[in-house]
Structures are given as C-alpha cells and as structure tokens.
Design an enzyme around this catalytic site. Structure first.
Site, PDB file in Angstrom:
ATOM      1  N   SER A 278       0.846  -1.192   0.000  1.00  0.00           N
ATOM      2  CA  SER A 278       0.000   0.000   0.000  1.00  0.00           C
ATOM      3  C   SER A 278       0.882   1.243   0.000  1.00  0.00           C
ATOM      4  CB  SER A 278      -0.905   0.023   1.232  1.00  0.00           C
ATOM      5  OG  SER A 278      -0.213   0.524   2.365  1.00  0.00           O
ATOM      6  N   ASP A 279       0.335   2.360  -0.425  1.00  0.00           N
ATOM      7  CA  ASP A 279       1.012   3.633  -0.220  1.00  0.00           C
ATOM      8  C   ASP A 279       0.818   4.035   1.245  1.00  0.00           C
ATOM      9  OD1 ASP A 279       2.355   6.020  -0.567  1.00  0.00           O
ATOM     10  OD2 ASP A 279       1.274   6.574  -2.392  1.00  0.00           O
ATOM     11  N   HIS A 280       1.506   5.073   1.650  1.00  0.00           N
ATOM     12  CA  HIS A 280       1.474   5.525   3.034  1.00  0.00           C
ATOM     13  C   HIS A 280       0.036   5.833   3.479  1.00  0.00           C
ATOM     14  CE1 HIS A 280       2.118   8.311   6.428  1.00  0.00           C
ATOM     15  NE2 HIS A 280       3.285   7.705   6.579  1.00  0.00           N
TER      16      HIS A 280
END
Length: 760
Positions: A278-280
C-alpha cells in the site's frame, strides 16, 4: 554453510542430514515450509511496513521486530541505524530478516535530475546510469528496496507529482519504466549492490481529476488499457519485484480495495508474482474514501483485494486477527500476502544473508555524507543531457566567459531547490547552485547577483509549503526589483533564474495556475526594459505558462531541477561547453485553460482548421491554437535537416516488417546530438484513434556537416491498440508514418496494413 544453517533454523530442521535436502529447496518450497512454521501473529507481523518516528522510537521498533511484529521499515537510511534492527530480527523466534525501504527516486546521496528531466534526455543509457548509481549508493547504506520508479502518465501539469514521473507519453514512459527497474535491480535484486524496485502508483494516479492530488479517476477501460496501464506492465516485464498501490479511486473503487485491479488485472492477466504494498496510510484512507466505516473494515477490504503489505500500518496489525477469527477473511488471504513478503525477501537475498547490504560495522563509513561517496562526474554528465533549449534568438547562446553577467532570481543560489522533490539522502550543502556553476566556469569578467523577487508573497501559501524551505527576503518587492534592474544595467547580458521552489512541485502541491509565482513575471518585465540581452533559466517541476515571458526573453533554457551537479551542468550549456540535446517529454500549454493539452489527442469530428474564420471546430476562440512548445521539442546550438522519408514498401502484411528511413544531416557549425522521433497514425479504425502516437526514437550524434541514415522497423505489433471489446488488435487499412525532430514538424508517408486475405 552459513546460508544452509539459517535455512534449517528457519523451518525447524537441525540435523545435518536434512541440510543437504534444504539446499535443493526451490523458492516456493522454502517459503511454504517457512509459512507452515509461523504463528498467526508472526504472519501478521510480516505484513506491516513501519517507519521510525515519534510514536515508534528505535528502542520500541527493535522490541517489536524481535517479537516478530514488523516485516520491514522505511525511512531508515544508514547501516548503523539498520543493523540493530536486523540484529533484533535475528533474535526473533524464526529469525526472519527485515527489509529496509526508501524513496530513492532520482538518486540517493548523489542527486540526479528529477524524473521529468531524465525523460527530457531521451537517452535510455543516461537514465539507466542514474538508476544504477542510485542503487549502488542506496545499497551501500543498507537499503534493500526503493519505492520507485514513479511511472504514472501525467497530462495535467497542475498535478504536483508531474515532476516525479516521466511525462505524458505512453511509449516513452514505458521504455523508461523498464530501464529504471532493470537499473535498480541490476543483474539480480539479490546482488549486494542492487535494490528491489517497487513501481508506483498502481494505477492511474497521474490521471486524477483537475490535477488535484489524491483525487478521483473516472476513465473508460479502453483508454485505461491503451494510454495509462502500459508503463506498469512494462515495469513488470522489466522484472519489478514489487508494486505500490495508488491512493486514488478508479471509477468509484479505491485502488487499495480494488480486487479487479490487483487480482484480475495485475496477477491473473499480467501474471505478476511479486509483492504488492500500500502507499502511506493507503489502507486507512479507505475510511475517508467512504467504502469502509472503520479501520477494521478497511483492513478486510485491502487484504481480500490483494494488498499484501500495509505501509504505516494501523490496520493490519490491530485488525487481521479478529477478522480471521470472525470469518470475515480467510487464512489463505493472510497466507497469500505473507507468501509475497517472504518471496520478496528471498529474491533480495536476505534469507541467504540478512546483512547483505548492511555489511559489518568495521566497514561503516565514518561520515555518511562524505564527499567520496558521491558520483559527481556522472551526475554532471547526465544533467547536461536533460536540459532543453526552448528559444535562442539570434544565437544569443552560448555566452562568452567574459564581460559582466548579471545573475538574477530567487532560485539562482538555492542549494535546496536545485535538488528537486524527493531528494532522498541528498545534502543541500553539497549541491552546486547555478550561481556556483557560473562562477566556477568564468575565466574572466565578473558575476553580479541580485535576488530580484521572492517565490511567493502569499503568506498562506508560504505557510502551507513550509517557511523552512522558502526563505523570503523581508524587503519590499519594489526594492528587490530595483536592485535587480541596477545590476542588469551594469551587465553585458542578464540571466534570470526563475520558476518554482521544489515544494511547489511535490506531493500535495497541486496548483490552479501555471504562471510564474510571486513577482517573477514583473521582475522579467523590468529586466527586459533595460535593453540588455535576457536569458531565462527555468527551474521547475512541471510545464509553466510562460507565454508573456517567452516573448520578452531572447533565450530560454529549461533546466527542471537538475540535481547535485545542476549548476555546473547549466553553466556547461550556457557557455557552450556542452551542446544541449534535450527534448520535452510533456507539452507546454499556453495557459492553464488549455489543459489537458497533450500531443496524442483524438482528432474529433470537427478538428481545428488553421486560418478559417469563425469555423465550428474544436478550439478556444480567445487564444492561439496549439501548445506553446510541443511534445518532443528542443533546440540545439547547431541545426539539423531531414530528407523526405522513404518506405521500403507501401504495404505491410501481418507477418512482415516495413522500414521507414530518413537521412539526418548536421547543417550547422557545431557537433551535436538530436532525437529522431517516429510517430504513426491509424487513419481509420473501429474506434477513433489519436492523431499520432510515438512508436520509436533514436538519439544520434552528428559532427558538423555529417549526415546519417536513420532506419525504423515497423511491424504489426506497432499498430495494435485496444478496441471497444478490449481486444489488442491491428486493423487493416491506411497508416501514416511521421518522422521528425519533434511531434509537430514531421516528414510523412503512408502505407497500408493488409488483411490476412490481402497478404496471401
């Protein structure tokens, strides 16, 4: 033997006779055996990607690692910081190694030009060099993975992350995507001087509505497949070990919960076997997207959709166990995710040697920022290739290294801004500014400097972007402009370094205007009024609306953010020690009102007709049609001519090749490089096709007076597109081939693709 003993310990074998059997285990068997030895808590721990911050101190994170509750970290960028964490992992029950990730986007300690600049080189070898050096420097700091390359197609320059990627064109970005992945990973991602690539942002992040970061994407499948998805697939074909999930939604479904995106497309259709991250905060964001009512539901959606690892995790760690016990997710959801994480660690060589990139303490550098750790010569060479000469009236450039030069502008002495956004572990004090570069290069004469203007006078903008980076001069604007004018009056030539601070071309830095911020335009007008020759040096991470300034300037050099050696590279070009060869990888609009304004648009049923009065065609009536500078455009200090194109045949069967050829001649007085570009148009199709599409290019060097034949081979694959049924087909009929030095000024010929019956 060290590796074998570690493998044995990991899956519970201790006797030497079994060691021989372990040596023959495949990756799949090794990972499966290890998963069978893991507790649920240890499995969930592997899915958590954590940063060291005020909530997670080094002591706390080592405790969590030793307990098997963390699989990797990001943002820890030195061997002496990472070694204790790897030590903690080796104290855990199964001794599963950590991996360490970081945003190594355009260099690590040596900062190379930003992505948009690298694409301007149209030089795959130079781009690969930047990535290979970045990997060597990052791996030497104990980093195993980079969250790069960023390969989102960007056709709305209001988007701040335009600077991070490689422009608007599907073909060019796809070529660079594969090259960067292979540069980071080298011969293998398990090599000590290689790092695993995690391509991003999957998918369509560059198409957010209005160019507003984190916004929605609403797009038909045919356009998605044709224009926006190919770079991600190219990264996979290049061997990318990981993929980062985008923060945007796609047709109403956030990427982080989009099972079609990550299961049907990425894994089943494309056969991706790597790690999905996932992205942040991307999983937690599902609550704000409105598809999950809380973090528990967000974790359920993401793990079932196929997000294996949670960055900045506040969902998987607290929620997965309860979700499994309630039956909301299955054991296979967790095991499949763990398999991806362990597989990536296996591919990075960490099971064989957890300290592969950390090394031993006795070999740690005494100073992480030591000058000897930089690759300045390579950074300078690459940066020179990325600069784009946009205007050179009456051959003003190159300048002489004598007389008096007035260097004006708020960016001319900025060590921070020249590095650009996402500058990894670069140190501003080690940057060569444009002022430094000019001063270093001048043999005689003098250099006068004046700031001239601030980058913004809007206090709210200043507060948003960060006052620590944008250090305003407290003097009144009129006083600064007056000082600059006085400096210009004393000079033989004026160089104005103008543009945006890097914080304006960054994540969460979308703009509603593409004008020069602050009083820079007013400054340029005042400098022009002195009557002195005026050179604009642009420093920016997106195309800017510089129509007014373009008319005032005698010469314009686009330098983007050119990195650690940017000032020297700019001086090399301004003084003629290097002949510029860069070409634009993105269109420069005349104004923000033209956006989107990319070259490969559809023709429409009423295409623009130049010169017709009040014609009912697709245009804006209050502004000149077309871009200020087209895709592929860039000048040189020499001139090149192209002969008419020759085709080896006027017909092409589905099994043959056709060759398009031109003679390119350097008709100027200097040696120089140029980029010969091949475009193709499908004249009639089952769906409307673009007016042209880039299909190939060659960058060539020609000595003054030299000419060279350039050949492009074309086959059926170059003509394929996704039709309304998402079939990848080439349809028989007329095609137009165009060859030029930019996307507008081209030589053209036609050929016919034969049907199977016609080719028989």
């Amino acid at each position: 033997m060290k590796r074998l003993r570690l493998l044995c310990a990991l899956i519970g074998f201790t006797s030497l006779p079994v060691v021989a059997d372990m040596a023959s285990l495949s990756k799949e068997a090794f990972v499966s055996n290890l998963i069978n030895q893991m507790t649920l808590e240890e499995k969930i721990g592997q899915l958590r990607l954590i940063a060291i911050d005020e909530k997670m101190t080094p002591e706390k994170i080592r405790e969590e690692i030793a307990a098997g509750r963390i699989g990797g970290t990001y943002g820890s960028v030195s061997r002496y910081v990472n070694r204790p964490m790897q030590d903690a992992a080796q104290q855990s029950r199964l001794k599963i190694p950590m991996f360490f990730g970081w945003d190594v986007i355009h260099g690590h300690r040596t900062i190379f030009p930003i992505g948009l600049a690298l694409a301007s080189s149209w030089d795959i070898g130079a781009i690969e060099l930047s990535g290979r050096i970045a990997a060597k420097e990052a791996s030497a700091d104990g980093i195993d993975m980079t969250f790069a390359p960023m390969i989102d197609i960007a056709r709305d320059p209001r988007w701040g992350r335009t600077s991070e990627g490689f422009g608007e064109d599907t073909y060019l970005v796809s070529r660079i995507a594969k090259a960067m992945v292979q540069a980071y990973q080298g011969t293998s991602p398990n090599a000590p001087d290689s790092i695993m690539a995690s391509a991003k942002h999957f998918a369509l992040y560059g198409a957010v509505e209005g160019g507003r970061d984190y916004n929605s994407v609403d797009m038909g499948l045919a356009r998605m497949y044709q224009d926006y998805l190919p770079p991600y697939r190219s990264a996979i074909e290049g061997g990318a070990g990981a993929m980062m999930v985008a923060l945007n939604s796609i047709n109403g479904v956030p990427a982080a919960s989009n099972a079609w995106l990550m299961q049907d497309l990425l894994r089943k259709a494309w056969g991706f076997k790597g790690l999905v991250i996932s992205d942040h905060n991307g999983i937690n964001d599902l609550v704000q997207h409105g598809v999950a009512k809380n973090h528990r539901e967000a974790a359920r959606l993401a793990i079932r959709a196929g997000v294996a690892m949670s960055m900045n995790d506040f969902s998987y760690g607290p929620e997965l166990k309860g979700l499994l016990e309630s039956g909301a997710i299955s054991q296979s959801n967790i095991d499949n995710a763990v398999r991806e994480v362990l597989g990536a660690k296996y591919d990075m060589g960490l099971f064989e040697d957890p300290y592969r990139r950390i090394g031993v303490a006795s070999e740690d550098p005494a100073d992480n920022n030591a000058e000897y750790r930089l690759h300045r010569a390579q950074a300078r060479e690459v940066a020179r290739k990325t600069l784009v000469l946009l205007k050179n009236e009456n051959g003003l450039l190159p300048l002489k290294k004598e007389g008096v030069i007035a260097l004006i502008g708020p960016l001319a002495k900025s060590t921070v801004d020249i590095m650009g956004s996402w500058s990894a572990s670069g140190v501003p004090a080690q940057s060569v500014t444009i002022y430094d570069g000019l001063k270093n290069a001048m043999n005689q004469g003098s250099l006068i400097y004046a700031r001239g203007a601030n980058l913004t006078e809007d206090l709210e903008v200043l507060k948003y972007l960060g006052e620590s980076e944008i250090k305003n001069d407290p003097r009144p604007a009129a006083e600064m402009i007056d000082e600059a004018v006085k400096a210009a009056q004393q000079a033989d030539v004026v160089i104005a370094v103008v543009g945006e601070p890097r914080s304006m071309s960054h994540e969460a830095a979308s703009r509603t205007s593409l004008d020069l911020p602050g009083r820079q335009s007013e400054l340029i007008t005042a400098l022009k009024a002195t009557g002195k020759p005026l050179v604009l040096v642009l420093m920016n991470g997106r195309p800017l609306s510089i129509g007014k300034e373009q008319k005032l300037a005698n010469a314009i050099l686009e330098t983007w953010y050119s990195g650690s050696e940017g000032g020297n590279a700019v001086a090399d070009v301004l003084f003629g020690d290097y002949n510029p060869s860069g070409k634009l990888p993105i269109t420069f609009p005349r104004s923000v009102g033209q956006i989107p304004n990319y070259y490969s648009h559809l023709n429409t049923g009423r295409p623009y007709i130049a010169g017709a009065l009040r014609n009912y065609t697709s245009q804006y009536f209050d502004q000149s049609h077309g871009p200020l500078y087209p895709f592929g455009y860039g000048l040189s200090y020499t001139d090149f001519s192209l002969t008419d194109m020759a085709l080896s045949s006027t017909t092409l069967s589905k099994t043959d090749n056709l060759v398009a050829s031109v003679m390119v001649k350097n008709v100027g007085q200097r040696d120089g490089e140029t980029v010969v570009q091949l475009y193709i148009r499908d004249v009639v199709g089952s769906v409307s096709r673009p007016v042209k599409e880039l299909k190939n290019f060659q960058k060539i060097m020609l000595k003054a007076g030299e000419e060279k034949a350039v050949h492009f081979s074309i086959n059926e694959n170059d003509l394929k597109f996704f039709n309304a049924q998402l079939e990848h087909v080439a349809e028989p009929g007329e095609f137009r081939v165009q060859i030029g030095l930019d996307s507008q000024n081209v030589k053209e010929q036609s050929f016919e693709l034969l049907s199977e019956q016609g080719s028989g």
